[in-house]
Design an enzyme around this catalytic site. Structure first.
Site: not given
Length: 228
Positions: A18, A118-120, A215
């Protein structure tokens, strides 16, 4: 839910990238060094054992649906050590879905929340430049292999993403940095590095993409934020 070997081959070879979610984060080596230092000084904690569904085994890095009885042996055990949860977590949006999925697959709730953060940033409609979708930013091939028909449905996305985390925890023996690296860069790539522990991964961290290093630090920092 049956998943054929071809779908799982596609799943394990697909990176969870991502690129829109990676911002500034504590350096990978610093975060991992801190984590390892904490583990070395902490008291041993008994880990829970979670059984996979009947007829499902973990073999050669893939989950298979076996035909006939599963032969119980050290090489084909259906149990796996899971990451220790660290206790209560701060409430978030989709709390019930996250808690339910964590209990179902033996994944710490704090880890699920950190990955979603963290992703979205808890946006169920998020789409990255690489095509990853939803709360846990599932790639299309990964989503299909996990039985997710609509990655923008929070219930399906959290279910699939948590199951994927559980599979990675099994594959990499609960080594959290390796699990997160595999979630971001793909398990095949991490397995090919020839390391088996977080400490070994740290020693060759320069081989990881810069995005993956950032990440790992971002998720680790987020996890501490959600742990009470």
């Amino acid at each position: 839910m049956q998943i054929d070997p071809i779908s799982w081959k596609s799943l394990t070879d697909s990176p969870q990238v991502n690129s829109n979610s990676i911002g500034s984060a504590t350096g990978f080596v610093d975060v991992l060094s801190s984590m390892l230092a904490e583990e070395s000084t902490s008291q041993p904690v008994e880990r829970s054992i979670t059984q996979l569904a009947p007829g499902v085994t973990f073999k050669d890095g893939l989950l298979w649906q076996q035909l006939g009885a599963v032969e119980e042996s050290p090489s084909s055990s259906t149990s796996v050590e899971q990451l220790n949860d660290t206790g209560a977590t701060k409430s978030t949006t989709f709390e019930d879905l996250i808690t339910s999925a964590g209990e179902r697959y033996g994944v710490p709730v704090s880890l699920i929340k950190a990955v979603i953060d963290a992703e979205s940033s808890f946006n169920p409609n998020a789409v990255s430049s690489a095509g990853a979708k939803g709360l846990m930013q599932l790639m299309d091939g990964t989503a299909r292999g996990l039985g997710v028909s609509n990655p923008f449905d929070p219930a399906q996305n959290i279910e699939g993403g948590t199951k994927y985390l559980s599979n990675l925890i099994q594959r990499f023996g609960g080594e959290i940095a390796m699990v997160l690296a595999a979630y971001n860069a793909g398990p095949t790539r991490i397995a090919g590095m020839g390391v088996s522990t977080d400490e070994e991964l740290m020693s060759v961290s320069q081989q990881l993409p810069k995005e993956t290093q950032a990440y790992i630090g971002k998720v680790m920092n987020a996890r501490s934020k959600y742990t009470l």
